[in-house]
Scaffold this active site. Structure first.
Site, mmCIF file in Angstrom:
data_model
loop_
_atom_site.group_PDB
_atom_site.id
_atom_site.type_symbol
_atom_site.label_atom_id
_atom_site.label_comp_id
_atom_site.label_asym_id
_atom_site.label_seq_id
_atom_site.Cartn_x
_atom_site.Cartn_y
_atom_site.Cartn_z
ATOM 1 N N MET A 100 1.003 -1.365 -0.370
ATOM 2 C CA MET A 100 0.142 -0.078 0.114
ATOM 3 C C MET A 100 1.356 1.201 0.251
ATOM 4 S SD MET A 100 -1.558 -0.259 4.074
ATOM 5 C CE MET A 100 -0.131 0.087 5.199
ATOM 6 N N LYS A 101 1.888 0.800 -0.309
ATOM 7 C CA LYS A 101 2.981 2.796 0.248
ATOM 8 C C LYS A 101 3.733 2.722 -1.058
ATOM 9 C CE LYS A 101 4.248 2.307 4.802
ATOM 10 N NZ LYS A 101 3.558 2.826 5.487
ATOM 11 N N ASP A 102 2.803 2.375 -2.667
ATOM 12 C CA ASP A 102 2.873 3.100 -3.357
ATOM 13 C C ASP A 102 1.960 4.082 -3.883
ATOM 14 O OD1 ASP A 102 4.613 0.801 -4.226
ATOM 15 O OD2 ASP A 102 3.547 -0.430 -5.862
#
Length: 398
Positions: free
Chosen positions: A127-129
């Protein structure tokens, strides 16, 4: 000794006879009915799963975030108004599926559902994208990040992978700093994108190393994910709206662990703006993190070591907004890792330790509630990033 024995997996995975049948559940509610405010039926002597004893001064007004999208106009999909015929890697960020993982829980009410947002469908497998897309976009728009600059980021691993990927796409040099807790798979991924990887010495603060390097090099851009409000704003602009739309607004509980605090703060703010008190925002916290004590007392305690990567903290990041957090569930390492194995062996979804921690917290809520709930959580990253650790028998034994 097998991994099943050491993790003490539930009977469904051990081959043991099933337990005695549970008492008949309460009558089903009208299909699709969602209570305006969920209530919990705890047994008289049982301690509540949800810890709602929140320190009064943390109930400050909510932050406001900028609306918009994490996708820039010039990289938008064709059907969203762009001009390109085919998608590019940046188009793959966000719009991840929401899947039913109720089977790994034992809900008290038959109409309760537990849903996981499959964030390892992002191109960097976490989810860090989302937050990196928003941070890079804003920094470029404001002239803070310019061609020829170097991007530096401190990360427990996943943000480092996303930074390295974004720099590869956009033509920047990348320097990522992590510590020796980071899995070998995540270290290898960071290097695979062409980034320089630095491992902080024992006892050193890798976040301070990022600040120092940026101060020493004027042409370096510091991501500062722990204090940068474009971090939670990325989730406010993308993940929050997606969850609301995918559940048709029926989400009653959102559960997420915190590290930078960006996920729970951004999504929590969006859902609170849409539903107010009809949605409960729950922080899942690993045993040993300082968040639980801070939530209850407003003061820091001495942190203790824990194994799950990418969650919990030994300080309070600037991106964390406790005003949106209604309750907290504490989860130990053993329970989180057992849940990872359970998810993989019953749903076919191989997830990382933070996902196991999130789902364990969801399972406890589902098992305690007399009311039907729609619980949403984040499956933060892929378990393939941890094959040398949480899915490795030797590591588990050690």
């Amino acid at each position: 000794e097998s991994v099943r024995t050491r993790l003490a997996l539930p009977r469904a995975f051990s081959g043991e006879p099933p337990p005695r049948a549970r008492p008949e559940p309460p009558p089903k509610s009208t299909h699709g009915h969602v209570p305006s405010r969920a209530t919990f039926g705890f047994q008289q002597d049982a301690a509540p799963v949800l810890d709602r004893q929140k320190f009064s001064t943390l109930k400050r007004p909510l932050r406001s975030y900028e609306p918009g999208s994490i996708h820039q106009a010039h990289v938008s999909r064709k059907y969203a108004g762009g001009t390109r015929k085919y998608a590019q890697s940046m188009d793959l960020i966000g719009n991840t599926p929401l899947v039913d993982i109720t089977s790994v829980c034992k809900p008290k009410h038959p109409d309760t559902v537990v849903l996981g947002k499959v964030e390892f469908f992002n191109p960097g497998y976490s989810m860090k994208d989302r937050i990196m897309a928003n941070i890079f976009n804003k920094a470029e728009e404001e002239g803070k990040l310019r061609p020829g600059m170097t991007v530096v980021a401190a990360s427990s691993g996943n943000t480092g992978c996303s930074v390295a990927m974004m720099c590869a796409i956009r033509g920047y040099k990348a320097v990522v700093i992590t510590n020796d807790k980071c899995s070998e798979e995540k270290k290898a991924a960071i290097r695979a994108y062409g980034a320089e990887l630095l491992i902080s010495p024992p006892g050193a603060c890798y976040m301070q190393m990022e600040t120092d390097l940026a101060d020493e090099n004027p042409d370096w851009f510091s991501v500062d994910q722990y204090n940068n409000l474009d971090n939670p704003n990325g989730h406010y602009r993308s993940t929050g709206p997606e969850i609301y739309e995918q559940t048709d607004g029926e989400v009653t509980h959102f559960v997420a662990a915190g590290s930078t605090g960006g996920t729970i703060s951004g999504i929590g703010t969006y859902l609170k703006e849409k539903k107010g008190d009809d949605v409960t925002i729950v922080l899942a916290d690993p045993t040993g993190s300082v968040f639980k004590n801070y939530f209850k007392t407003g003061t820091l305690c001495k942190p203790k070591p824990f194994l799950v990567e990418g969650v919990g903290k030994n300080n309070i990041p600037g991106a964390m907004d406790f005003a949106v957090v209604d309750a907290l569930v504490e989860v130990g390492d053993k329970e989180a890792l057992k849940m990872c194995a359970k998810i993989a062996r019953s749903t076919g979804l191989c997830v990382g330790g933070s996902s196991g921690l999130n789902v364990e917290a969801c399972a406890r809520l589902a098992e305690e509630s007399d009311e039907p709930l729609t619980i949403v959580t984040m499956l933060c990253d892929s378990g393939v990033k941890y094959l040398s650790k949480i899915f490795n028998e030797d590591w588990l034994a050690e």
